[in-house]
Design an enzyme around this catalytic site. Sequence first.
Site, PDB file in Angstrom:
ATOM      1  N   PRO A   9       2.661  11.557   0.243  1.00 54.32           N
ATOM      2  CA  PRO A   9       1.641  10.828  -0.510  1.00 54.32           C
ATOM      3  C   PRO A   9       1.209   9.520   0.136  1.00 54.32           C
ATOM      4  CG  PRO A   9       3.758  10.727  -1.636  1.00 54.32           C
ATOM      5  CD  PRO A   9       3.903  11.697  -0.508  1.00 54.32           C
ATOM      6  N   ASN A  10      -0.064   9.282   0.029  1.00 55.66           N
ATOM      7  CA  ASN A  10      -0.746   8.060   0.470  1.00 55.66           C
ATOM      8  C   ASN A  10      -0.878   7.927   1.983  1.00 55.66           C
ATOM      9  OD1 ASN A  10      -1.104   7.076  -2.240  1.00 55.66           O
ATOM     10  ND2 ASN A  10       1.081   6.649  -2.228  1.00 55.66           N
ATOM     11  N   ARG A  17      -4.637   1.342   4.398  1.00 55.43           N
ATOM     12  CA  ARG A  17      -3.640   1.003   3.385  1.00 55.43           C
ATOM     13  C   ARG A  17      -2.603   0.050   3.966  1.00 55.43           C
ATOM     14  NH1 ARG A  17       1.500   4.381   1.953  1.00 55.43           N
ATOM     15  NH2 ARG A  17       2.293   3.162   0.210  1.00 55.43           N
ATOM     16  N   TYR A  22       1.901  -0.860   7.539  1.00 58.97           N
ATOM     17  CA  TYR A  22       1.817   0.461   8.159  1.00 58.97           C
ATOM     18  C   TYR A  22       0.983   0.505   9.438  1.00 58.97           C
ATOM     19  CZ  TYR A  22       3.718   1.768   3.654  1.00 58.97           C
ATOM     20  OH  TYR A  22       4.509   1.859   2.547  1.00 58.97           O
ATOM     21  N   ASN A  71       7.579  12.931   7.101  1.00 55.24           N
ATOM     22  CA  ASN A  71       7.380  11.609   6.531  1.00 55.24           C
ATOM     23  C   ASN A  71       7.012  11.861   5.078  1.00 55.24           C
ATOM     24  OD1 ASN A  71       6.580   9.111   5.609  1.00 55.24           O
ATOM     25  ND2 ASN A  71       5.469   8.577   7.470  1.00 55.24           N
ATOM     26  N   ALA A  74       6.777   7.973  -0.317  1.00 54.51           N
ATOM     27  CA  ALA A  74       7.571   7.549  -1.471  1.00 54.51           C
ATOM     28  C   ALA A  74       8.470   8.655  -2.013  1.00 54.51           C
ATOM     29  CB  ALA A  74       6.647   7.038  -2.578  1.00 54.51           C
ATOM     30  N   GLU A  95      13.610  12.995   9.779  1.00 58.38           N
ATOM     31  CA  GLU A  95      12.943  12.137   8.801  1.00 58.38           C
ATOM     32  C   GLU A  95      12.283  10.979   9.532  1.00 58.38           C
ATOM     33  OE1 GLU A  95      14.167   9.225   5.061  1.00 58.38           O
ATOM     34  OE2 GLU A  95      15.657  10.623   5.846  1.00 58.38           O
ATOM     35  N   HIS A  97       9.647   7.433   9.272  1.00 59.10           N
ATOM     36  CA  HIS A  97       8.959   6.390   8.504  1.00 59.10           C
ATOM     37  C   HIS A  97       8.287   5.432   9.477  1.00 59.10           C
ATOM     38  CE1 HIS A  97      10.829   7.721   4.834  1.00 59.10           C
ATOM     39  NE2 HIS A  97      11.946   7.829   5.520  1.00 59.10           N
ATOM     40  N   ARG A 104      12.976  -3.247   3.666  1.00 62.30           N
ATOM     41  CA  ARG A 104      11.992  -3.415   2.585  1.00 62.30           C
ATOM     42  C   ARG A 104      12.689  -3.489   1.234  1.00 62.30           C
ATOM     43  NH1 ARG A 104       7.151   0.516   3.264  1.00 62.30           N
ATOM     44  NH2 ARG A 104       6.366  -0.893   1.648  1.00 62.30           N
TER      45      ARG A 104
END
Length: 143
Positions: A9-10, A17, A22, A71, A74, A95, A97, A104
Amino acid sequence: MRVLILNGPNLNLLGTRQPEVYGATTLKNIEQMCRAYAPEAAINFAQSNHEGVMIDAIHAAKSTQDGIILNAGAYTHTSVALHDALASVELPCVEVHLSNIHAREPFRHHSYVAPVAIGQIAGFGAQSYLLALDALSAHLAKT
């Protein structure tokens, strides 16, 4: 190497964004970078904002891919369902990111993906995907 690079998502909003978190690279730019970096790989690049669609893509990968680069956005921190889907297909998963999730907010420190991944790459921006391609390729070469 046949690899599914699956984005959650996103991530379709990359480039606009929160560029301070990012970066300015778009998801299309990342796809182009991956294809140029590993031209010998058969890359299936996908993105969805819907957890069920992502699960369906993981299930479909079982018979068509050698590994997965994920990725999950969330969903990394919330989705037992993605964890279970990855465990059920028994494909090596890296995985990924863009940001360093461990630097964070505390809720981002836990990953439901990590226990079923061969490793995690975080914090290197778009370069994280290229590092994941290297890691998956090396893993597949020794199995």
